[in-house]
Every structure is written in structure tokens, then in C-alpha cells.
Design an enzyme around this catalytic site. Sequence first.
Site, PDB file in Angstrom:
ATOM      1  N   GLU A   1       0.811  -1.218   0.000  1.00  0.00           N
ATOM      2  CA  GLU A   1       0.000   0.000   0.000  1.00  0.00           C
ATOM      3  C   GLU A   1       0.846   1.270   0.000  1.00  0.00           C
ATOM      4  OE1 GLU A   1      -4.018  -1.804   2.101  1.00  0.00           O
ATOM      5  OE2 GLU A   1      -2.388  -1.154   3.387  1.00  0.00           O
TER       6      GLU A   1
ATOM      7  N   GLY B   1     -12.520  -4.811   1.708  1.00  0.00           N
ATOM      8  CA  GLY B   1     -13.546  -5.706   1.195  1.00  0.00           C
ATOM      9  C   GLY B   1     -14.826  -4.920   0.982  1.00  0.00           C
TER      10      GLY B   1
ATOM     11  N   MET C   1      -9.414  -3.372   8.240  1.00  0.00           N
ATOM     12  CA  MET C   1      -8.884  -3.741   9.562  1.00  0.00           C
ATOM     13  C   MET C   1      -8.112  -2.621  10.269  1.00  0.00           C
ATOM     14  SD  MET C   1      -7.724  -7.677   8.654  1.00  0.00           S
ATOM     15  CE  MET C   1      -7.376  -8.085  10.348  1.00  0.00           C
ATOM     16  N   GLU C   2      -8.153  -1.398   9.744  1.00  0.00           N
ATOM     17  CA  GLU C   2      -7.354  -0.325  10.365  1.00  0.00           C
ATOM     18  C   GLU C   2      -8.082   1.024  10.498  1.00  0.00           C
ATOM     19  OE1 GLU C   2      -6.201  -1.902   7.494  1.00  0.00           O
ATOM     20  OE2 GLU C   2      -4.967  -3.412   8.519  1.00  0.00           O
TER      21      GLU C   2
ATOM     22  N   ASP D   1     -11.632  -7.213  -2.721  1.00  0.00           N
ATOM     23  CA  ASP D   1     -12.434  -8.446  -2.620  1.00  0.00           C
ATOM     24  C   ASP D   1     -13.821  -8.065  -2.124  1.00  0.00           C
ATOM     25  OD1 ASP D   1     -12.638  -8.955   0.526  1.00  0.00           O
ATOM     26  OD2 ASP D   1     -10.649  -8.181   0.099  1.00  0.00           O
TER      27      ASP D   1
HETATM   28  N1  SAH Z   1      -2.697 -11.688   3.090  1.00  0.00           N
HETATM   29  C1  SAH Z   1      -2.182 -10.994   4.215  1.00  0.00           C
HETATM   30  C2  SAH Z   1      -3.263 -10.632   5.201  1.00  0.00           C
HETATM   31  C3  SAH Z   1      -4.176  -9.556   4.691  1.00  0.00           C
HETATM   32  S1  SAH Z   1      -5.319  -9.017   5.882  1.00  0.00           S
HETATM   33  C4  SAH Z   1      -1.103 -11.842   4.874  1.00  0.00           C
HETATM   34  O1  SAH Z   1      -1.162 -13.044   4.772  1.00  0.00           O
HETATM   35  O2  SAH Z   1      -0.209 -11.264   5.475  1.00  0.00           O
HETATM   36  C5  SAH Z   1      -6.285  -7.911   4.888  1.00  0.00           C
HETATM   37  C6  SAH Z   1      -5.782  -6.489   4.751  1.00  0.00           C
HETATM   38  O3  SAH Z   1      -6.492  -5.833   3.712  1.00  0.00           O
HETATM   39  C7  SAH Z   1      -6.026  -5.618   5.980  1.00  0.00           C
HETATM   40  O4  SAH Z   1      -5.014  -4.647   6.077  1.00  0.00           O
HETATM   41  C8  SAH Z   1      -7.409  -4.988   5.725  1.00  0.00           C
HETATM   42  O5  SAH Z   1      -7.441  -3.638   6.079  1.00  0.00           O
HETATM   43  C9  SAH Z   1      -7.640  -5.124   4.211  1.00  0.00           C
HETATM   44  N2  SAH Z   1      -8.791  -5.936   3.793  1.00  0.00           N
HETATM   45  C10 SAH Z   1      -9.069  -6.208   2.488  1.00  0.00           C
HETATM   46  N3  SAH Z   1     -10.112  -7.030   2.374  1.00  0.00           N
HETATM   47  C11 SAH Z   1     -10.545  -7.301   3.638  1.00  0.00           C
HETATM   48  C12 SAH Z   1     -11.578  -8.149   4.178  1.00  0.00           C
HETATM   49  N4  SAH Z   1     -12.360  -8.860   3.392  1.00  0.00           N
HETATM   50  N5  SAH Z   1     -11.707  -8.193   5.524  1.00  0.00           N
HETATM   51  C13 SAH Z   1     -10.915  -7.474   6.327  1.00  0.00           C
HETATM   52  N6  SAH Z   1      -9.904  -6.682   5.875  1.00  0.00           N
HETATM   53  C14 SAH Z   1      -9.702  -6.599   4.545  1.00  0.00           C
END
Ligand code: SAH
Length: 230
Positions: A12, A78, A172-173, A196
Site C-alpha cells: 500500500e 472488502g 482492519m485499520e 475483494d
Molecule cells: N494476506 C495478508 C493478510 C491480509 S489481511 C497476509 O497473509 O499477510 C487484509 C488487509 O487488507 C487488511 O489490512 C485490511 O485492512 C484489508 N482488507 C481487504 N479485504 C478485507 C476483508 N475482506 N476483511 C478485512 N480486511 C480486509
Amino acid sequence: MKIAIMGAMPEEIEPLLERMDSYEKVEYAKNSYYLAKYHELELVIAYSKIGKVFAALTASTMIEKFGAQKLLFSGVAGAINPALKIGDLIVATRLCQHDLDITAFGHPYGYVPEGSVFVESDATLRQIAKDVAKDAGITLREGIIATGDQFVADPDRKAWIAETFDADALEMEGASVAVVCDSLEVPFFVLRAISDSADMDAGFDFDTFLENSAKVSADFIIAMLDRLLR
Ligand code: SAH
């Protein structure tokens, strides 16, 4: 005027750093902060790592240690609102914490005493975003963003968040950054490009579209900086 730009993950902020004229890396609190110059603008850029706690730490650090007077968040989310497709942009009007729950005491979801369910983002920064979008012919949706320490890949959880908070997107932030900025009286702005749809395919879609959607969001932030420079 120093401006903070934060993301949660390396993907990002990398497209932002690439556009800077110069930057210097400073290590602090087990994280890296980039003190950057973009034309006449002084910036501090960082990714927090995922989740509300790391995001709150980074936002606080950018403000209290590095002196940021405005904060822009750029990243992916998402979609809840079916009108939002992968790669579409959403600006948070208000943010809430969907996983904050002391309802056992009769409080609404997302509420703790002396807090509020929703925190509103800065109207001036939102207006700048709308002006940028209009000039560039980009569709920019505004709406409620719900934040929690969960990657949502579940239609039932998504439907519950939609109903409970009338939210358009989730991540998530954002809401933790909002609480920090609101408490410290720093105007803030949260922009997300959809990676997504928080459903059964979310994990797969996220991995497929993260890089591209993160860049869509970062490019828009750069266009906002260009506008601020006018
Ligand atoms: N693939 C990563 C984890 C990603 S967590 C790993 O394995 O390290 C998802 C991140 O994208 C978070 O920072 C959140 O802010 C955002 N995000 C995108 N889609 C999301 C969803 N469906 N639910 C929660 N957060 C989502």
C-alpha cells in the site's frame, strides 16, 4: 505543514514512495517511517502492519513523534455495498469498529463509554477528493467503513456488519486511525480501493487484486497531493 500518509501493508505504500522526490528512512517503535519530499510538501509515510493496534500506534507516532498535521490513509478493503466492484474507490465518511462489543451492558455494538460508534472524517479532505475525482473522471463513492481485527470472508458476518452499521466496505485499520486522529484533533481521510467482496472468495480475490487495488488507491492519493500543491 507535514502530512502523514499511511497504509497497513508494504504493497500500500510502495507505489507512494516510488513517486517521492526523495526520502529518508527512520526506524522507530519496531517500524520504519519514511520522511519524504514531494515537490514542496513534507510527508511522513509508513505502513503500520495489519490490524487496529498497529494502526493506532503508527497514526499516533506519525502525529506525536513526526509532527504530522493531517493524515491520509491509503489501502484496500472488502466491499459490502454490491455497487462496489474490485478496483473501485471508496472514501470513508464515517468509520466504526464492528468487533467492539460490550452489548452485555446494554450498549450498542461499536460503542464504549466516552467514545462514539462512528467517527467522522474531515470534510475538507473529502471535498478535495471529490474535486480530484471530478477532474479526472473517476467514480468515487463515499460511505461508511467498518473496521475490525478480522479478515472477513464470510457472507453471514458481512451481512451482519452491513445491517448493524449500514456499512459500505470493511477493513482492519481505518476506525482505529480515526479514533487516534479525532482524539488528537488531526484532520484525517481514509481511502480504500476494493480488493475483494468479503465473501467465500475473499482470500483468493485479495491475493489476486491486492497489488493492483493498492496502486489505484495510492495513485489517487498522489493526485490529491498534486491538488494540495496548486
Ligand atoms: N494476506 C495478508 C493478510 C491480509 S489481511 C497476509 O497473509 O499477510 C487484509 C488487509 O487488507 C487488511 O489490512 C485490511 O485492512 C484489508 N482488507 C481487504 N479485504 C478485507 C476483508 N475482506 N476483511 C478485512 N480486511 C480486509
